[in-house]
Write a protein that holds these residues in place. Structure first.
Motif, PDB file in Angstrom:
ATOM      1  N   LYS A  75       0.838  -1.195   0.000  1.00  0.00           N
ATOM      2  CA  LYS A  75       0.000   0.000   0.000  1.00  0.00           C
ATOM      3  C   LYS A  75       0.877   1.250   0.000  1.00  0.00           C
ATOM      4  O   LYS A  75       1.936   1.279   0.629  1.00  0.00           O
ATOM      5  CB  LYS A  75      -0.910   0.006   1.226  1.00  0.00           C
ATOM      6  N   TYR A  76       0.425   2.268  -0.725  1.00  0.00           N
ATOM      7  CA  TYR A  76       1.153   3.534  -0.731  1.00  0.00           C
ATOM      8  C   TYR A  76       0.233   4.665  -0.295  1.00  0.00           C
ATOM      9  O   TYR A  76      -0.989   4.603  -0.450  1.00  0.00           O
ATOM     10  CB  TYR A  76       1.763   3.821  -2.107  1.00  0.00           C
ATOM     11  N   TYR A  77       0.850   5.724   0.262  1.00  0.00           N
ATOM     12  CA  TYR A  77       0.121   6.860   0.808  1.00  0.00           C
ATOM     13  C   TYR A  77       0.672   8.139   0.172  1.00  0.00           C
ATOM     14  O   TYR A  77       1.775   8.576   0.507  1.00  0.00           O
ATOM     15  CB  TYR A  77       0.273   6.916   2.326  1.00  0.00           C
ATOM     16  N   PRO A  78      -0.075   8.740  -0.762  1.00  0.00           N
ATOM     17  CA  PRO A  78       0.443   9.908  -1.488  1.00  0.00           C
ATOM     18  C   PRO A  78      -0.025  11.240  -0.906  1.00  0.00           C
ATOM     19  O   PRO A  78      -1.107  11.350  -0.323  1.00  0.00           O
ATOM     20  CB  PRO A  78      -0.141   9.710  -2.886  1.00  0.00           C
ATOM     21  N   LEU A  79       0.820  12.258  -1.082  1.00  0.00           N
ATOM     22  CA  LEU A  79       0.488  13.644  -0.761  1.00  0.00           C
ATOM     23  C   LEU A  79       0.761  14.517  -1.980  1.00  0.00           C
ATOM     24  O   LEU A  79       1.634  14.203  -2.793  1.00  0.00           O
ATOM     25  CB  LEU A  79       1.351  14.163   0.394  1.00  0.00           C
ATOM     26  N   SER A  80       0.055  15.623  -2.075  1.00  0.00           N
ATOM     27  CA  SER A  80       0.334  16.592  -3.131  1.00  0.00           C
ATOM     28  C   SER A  80       1.502  17.485  -2.727  1.00  0.00           C
ATOM     29  O   SER A  80       1.786  17.678  -1.544  1.00  0.00           O
ATOM     30  CB  SER A  80      -0.899  17.455  -3.399  1.00  0.00           C
ATOM     31  N   GLY A  81       2.182  18.032  -3.742  1.00  0.00           N
ATOM     32  CA  GLY A  81       3.208  19.046  -3.532  1.00  0.00           C
ATOM     33  C   GLY A  81       2.796  20.331  -4.218  1.00  0.00           C
ATOM     34  O   GLY A  81       1.700  20.431  -4.791  1.00  0.00           O
ATOM     35  N   ASN A  82       3.661  21.320  -4.195  1.00  0.00           N
ATOM     36  CA  ASN A  82       3.303  22.608  -4.789  1.00  0.00           C
ATOM     37  C   ASN A  82       3.070  22.516  -6.292  1.00  0.00           C
ATOM     38  O   ASN A  82       2.300  23.301  -6.855  1.00  0.00           O
ATOM     39  CB  ASN A  82       4.374  23.659  -4.483  1.00  0.00           C
ATOM     40  N   VAL A 130       3.917  13.815   7.984  1.00  0.00           N
ATOM     41  CA  VAL A 130       4.428  13.726   6.620  1.00  0.00           C
ATOM     42  C   VAL A 130       3.895  14.917   5.829  1.00  0.00           C
ATOM     43  O   VAL A 130       2.682  15.155   5.786  1.00  0.00           O
ATOM     44  CB  VAL A 130       4.005  12.407   5.945  1.00  0.00           C
ATOM     45  N   THR A 131       4.801  15.688   5.220  1.00  0.00           N
ATOM     46  CA  THR A 131       4.434  16.862   4.429  1.00  0.00           C
ATOM     47  C   THR A 131       5.264  16.870   3.148  1.00  0.00           C
ATOM     48  O   THR A 131       6.123  16.014   2.944  1.00  0.00           O
ATOM     49  CB  THR A 131       4.701  18.163   5.206  1.00  0.00           C
ATOM     50  N   HIS A 132       5.024  17.863   2.310  1.00  0.00           N
ATOM     51  CA  HIS A 132       5.929  18.084   1.170  1.00  0.00           C
ATOM     52  C   HIS A 132       6.958  19.149   1.528  1.00  0.00           C
ATOM     53  O   HIS A 132       8.156  18.909   1.495  1.00  0.00           O
ATOM     54  CB  HIS A 132       5.153  18.500  -0.075  1.00  0.00           C
ATOM     55  N   ILE A 156       9.311  14.533  11.448  1.00  0.00           N
ATOM     56  CA  ILE A 156       8.520  15.066  10.337  1.00  0.00           C
ATOM     57  C   ILE A 156       9.280  14.761   9.051  1.00  0.00           C
ATOM     58  O   ILE A 156      10.437  15.167   8.890  1.00  0.00           O
ATOM     59  CB  ILE A 156       8.287  16.581  10.483  1.00  0.00           C
ATOM     60  N   LEU A 157       8.636  14.054   8.126  1.00  0.00           N
ATOM     61  CA  LEU A 157       9.271  13.625   6.881  1.00  0.00           C
ATOM     62  C   LEU A 157       8.744  14.442   5.707  1.00  0.00           C
ATOM     63  O   LEU A 157       7.575  14.833   5.687  1.00  0.00           O
ATOM     64  CB  LEU A 157       8.986  12.139   6.623  1.00  0.00           C
ATOM     65  N   GLY A 158       9.597  14.686   4.703  1.00  0.00           N
ATOM     66  CA  GLY A 158       9.142  15.449   3.550  1.00  0.00           C
ATOM     67  C   GLY A 158      10.121  15.428   2.400  1.00  0.00           C
ATOM     68  O   GLY A 158      11.067  14.631   2.356  1.00  0.00           O
ATOM     69  N   GLY A 159       9.893  16.346   1.448  1.00  0.00           N
ATOM     70  CA  GLY A 159      10.719  16.432   0.248  1.00  0.00           C
ATOM     71  C   GLY A 159      10.998  17.877  -0.114  1.00  0.00           C
ATOM     72  O   GLY A 159      11.397  18.673   0.714  1.00  0.00           O
ATOM     73  N   HIS A 160      10.771  18.224  -1.379  1.00  0.00           N
ATOM     74  CA  HIS A 160      10.839  19.573  -1.934  1.00  0.00           C
ATOM     75  C   HIS A 160      12.249  20.050  -2.258  1.00  0.00           C
ATOM     76  O   HIS A 160      12.461  20.679  -3.287  1.00  0.00           O
ATOM     77  CB  HIS A 160      10.157  20.581  -1.006  1.00  0.00           C
ATOM     78  N   TYR A 161      13.227  19.787  -1.402  1.00  0.00           N
ATOM     79  CA  TYR A 161      14.578  20.298  -1.646  1.00  0.00           C
ATOM     80  C   TYR A 161      15.392  19.413  -2.587  1.00  0.00           C
ATOM     81  O   TYR A 161      16.508  19.768  -2.959  1.00  0.00           O
ATOM     82  CB  TYR A 161      15.335  20.442  -0.320  1.00  0.00           C
ATOM     83  N   HIS A 162      14.888  18.232  -2.916  1.00  0.00           N
ATOM     84  CA  HIS A 162      15.550  17.311  -3.853  1.00  0.00           C
ATOM     85  C   HIS A 162      16.880  16.777  -3.326  1.00  0.00           C
ATOM     86  O   HIS A 162      17.717  16.327  -4.106  1.00  0.00           O
ATOM     87  CB  HIS A 162      15.772  17.975  -5.221  1.00  0.00           C
ATOM     88  N   ARG A 163      17.081  16.813  -2.026  1.00  0.00           N
ATOM     89  CA  ARG A 163      18.319  16.255  -1.483  1.00  0.00           C
ATOM     90  C   ARG A 163      18.090  15.782  -0.049  1.00  0.00           C
ATOM     91  O   ARG A 163      17.099  16.149   0.587  1.00  0.00           O
ATOM     92  CB  ARG A 163      19.464  17.263  -1.537  1.00  0.00           C
ATOM     93  N   ASN A 164      19.013  14.973   0.430  1.00  0.00           N
ATOM     94  CA  ASN A 164      18.905  14.391   1.760  1.00  0.00           C
ATOM     95  C   ASN A 164      19.433  15.367   2.808  1.00  0.00           C
ATOM     96  O   ASN A 164      20.597  15.781   2.751  1.00  0.00           O
ATOM     97  CB  ASN A 164      19.705  13.088   1.836  1.00  0.00           C
TER      98      ASN A 164
END
Length: 618
Positions: free
Chosen positions: A90-97, A168-170, A196-204
């Motif tokens: 199962k996967y859990y998706p969120l929207s980004g900008n 979990v956010t973007h 708090i987990l997320g993305g947006h910056y394209h790096r770790n």
């Protein structure tokens, strides 16, 4: 044997990562910033990730944390879903900008396609809460909507005491990324939020959000350095959360983590930065005459008609308030969010909704007079002239509608992109931009195309689509995300001049006497150019000290005062002739909508924080 020996280290590494799950130990994957278009290399990157996750032992679930697509369009979202549906877990998706800012559906397709705009689930005693961080349609910082804050409060307060949470956010939950980050961190620190987990910056990256541990994760896109895509693998044990980077075809490499037993923060937030309203002490003459909390995010500007205020909100409600004191008179509910600014004439309020209808509502009673169906969401603002409403929609159509009975006068359906702007009615033309790099001019009586301007733009993100164009002396003026102010000939659509001198973006206004243009720059300054000249001629520039700003709110002049607003929550007033700063006032952190001067040195504003109000500078 050679192939087996080559793959043996990878298999051993994966098995070690999986380990023997005991107690609360488990593994999950996190995929973010896939930036898929319906046919692109990004599709291949995501497909390889899905295939590799399926081959990795003991993955319990997958988090997908935003910017799934590049342009937020339905076809790309459906493509992403078709790929993610191939996962064995199962996967859990969120929207980004990229799903919420550029969205022909008004940021509603994501929920329709994936089933929800939030998620909540529990795994091995840990509750995962995922929610959007915007922005919705308008260019602004990320923003957690009031209704999402309320949802978080309910989820926290209804959980058993000391329940461990993972948020979990973007966007990163910090100043400069999310304008009301502190509302989330102040709430979260009262509970047992582990990370708090997320993305947006394209790096770790490891972060601290007001003391709360945070982890940002690499983009799924292939690296320029080695040409390999990748994602994150997480291992949760009873005392830690560990994160590994897993490049395609490579061994996972641990790069970070946090203790789950250590307490990283307390309820005390006094040492952390918070927005300041100290500017209000510098200009004490500015008073808040009244403030009304609508309760939902507002992305449309208010309009005034016969001592009443009309404003649409994110829950699809059009509210009518008294201009004198802000008290609610009536509400009208549609079936989806209202993004475009309404217009009022002859006691009829006209506006569009993401529910795919255009509405005509009685201005005094709030009763529906008519509604007209579109094929897609109606995000455009409305202009009314001589009893005809002009409004664009996401079905690539500009319409002219008789406001008396809602009958169609004409429609032009060859627009290449979706429409969110307010059309300009100038002489015999209807002029507007769309998210397709073009500015259009239609015959006002027939809807026929007169001209189409492109300017050599190549990316849809640079389109002159959010700005409300203005015109004077035979020229149409507009700005765009390419940081250019443009003047074109109103009769031919030919470029008269373009300038990058002032680094403006999606914001322009015209003086009452039609001789001057106003625009906000992206850093502190407001500039004034001549509307008379056939070359760019800057008259004045003033440092209004509002910081970085990219909100598409238009400067508006009344009684020789230019009013404007910024994404940082500041309303400013300038002398129209000289640019002298008269006053500033901060109300919240997100005033992205165009303010409305109402005379007597007062102006009306609406905020993405859900408030409407009047400022008075007597």
């Amino acid at each position: 044997m050679k192939n087996l020996s080559c793959r043996l280290p990878l298999l051993i590494s994966l098995l070690l990562l999986a380990g023997i799950i005991k107690g609360q130990s488990f593994n999950f994957a996190l995929v973010t910033d896939t930036h898929v278009t319906k046919d692109s290399l990004a599709c291949n990157d995501l497909k390889r990730t899905v295939d590799q996750i399926n081959k990795t032992p003991d993955i319990s679930f997958v988090l997908v944390t935003g910017d799934l697509t590049e342009e937020g369009d339905r076809a790309s979202l459906e493509k992403v879903k078709s790929l993610l549906d191939q996962l064995n877990v199962k996967y859990y998706p969120l929207s980004g900008n990229h799903e919420t800012k550029w969205s022909e559906s008004g940021a509603t397709d994501f929920g329709h396609i994936f089933g929800s705009e939030r998620f909540k689930f529990e795994y091995n005693g840990i509750t995962f809460l995922g929610f959007a961080t915007g922005p919705i349609i308008r260019m602004m910082d990320g923003h957690v909507a009031p209704q999402d804050i309320a949802w978080l409060k309910n989820e926290f307060s209804s959980a058993k005491p000391n329940t461990p949470f993972v948020l979990v956010t973007h966007y990163p939950l910090q100043d400069g990324d999310v304008d009301n980050w502190y509302e989330v961190t102040d709430l979260a620190r009262k509970y047992n939020v582990k990370v708090i987990l997320g993305g947006h910056y394209h790096r770790n990256l490891l972060f601290s959000y007001d003391g709360i541990p945070g982890i940002l994760n690499r983009s799924n896109l292939r690296d320029k350095s080695d040409g390999l895509g990748g994602y994150s693998l997480y291992r949760v044990t009873p005392d830690s959360i560990l994160v590994y980077e897993h490049k395609i075809g490579q061994e996972p490499k641990k790069w970070g983590g946090y203790s789950l037993s250590k307490k990283y923060y307390t309820e005390d937030n006094s040492i952390y930065k918070r927005p300041s309203d100290s500017v209000n002490h510098i200009y004490p003459q500015v008073k808040e005459k009244w403030i009304t909390n609508i309760g939902n995010t507002i992305y449309s500007s208010p309009v005034v008609y016969q001592n009443k205020v009309y404003v649409g909100d994110d829950s699809g409600i059009l509210s009518c308030l008294a201009l004198r004191d802000g008290k609610e008179i009536w509400r009208f509910k549609t079936n989806n969010r209202i993004v475009g600014t309404p217009a009022v004439s002859n006691n009829i309020v006209v506006f569009g909704s993401a529910d795919k209808y255009i509405y005509g509502i009685h201005a005094n009673t709030g009763n529906q007079i008519w509604k007209y169906p579109a094929k897609e969401a109606v995000l455009g603002a409305v202009a009314i002239e001589d009893g005809i409403a002009y409004i664009g929609a996401s079905d690539h159509t500009m319409r002219a509608i008789n406001i008396k009975d809602g009958s169609l006068v004409w429609e032009y359906s060859q627009v290449e992109g979706y429409i969110e702007t307010r059309p300009l009615i100038y002489e015999d033309k209807v002029i507007f931009g769309a998210w397709d790099n073009n500015m259009y001019a239609l015959d006002r009586k027939t809807g026929g195309l007169l001209w189409k301007w492109n300017g050599g733009l190549t990316r849809m993100h640079f389109s002159p689509a959010a700005v409300w164009p203005v015109a004077a002396h035979g020229k149409v003026f507009f700005t765009a995300p390419d940081r250019v102010m443009t003047a074109v000939d109103a009769q031919t659509g030919n470029t008269v001049w373009r300038t990058k001198e002032s680094m403006v973006r999606e914001t322009i206004g015209l003086s009452i006497d039609k001789t001057r243009l106003y625009s906000k720059t992206m850093q502190d300054s407001v500039v004034c150019y001549s509307a008379l000249s056939d070359t760019p001629n800057k008259i004045w520039s003033v440092n209004a000290v509002y910081g970085y700003d990219h909100a598409p709110s238009m400067p508006v002049e009344k009684d020789n005062i230019v009013y404007g607003s910024t994404k940082n929550g500041v309303v400013f007033a300038l002398d129209a002739r000289t640019g002298k700063l008269l006053w500033k006032h901060k109300k919240g952190n997100s005033l992205i909508n165009t303010v409305v001067p109402v005379g007597n040195k007062e102006c009306l504003f609406s905020s993405s924080e859900g408030i409407v109000g009047v400022l008075s500078a007597q």
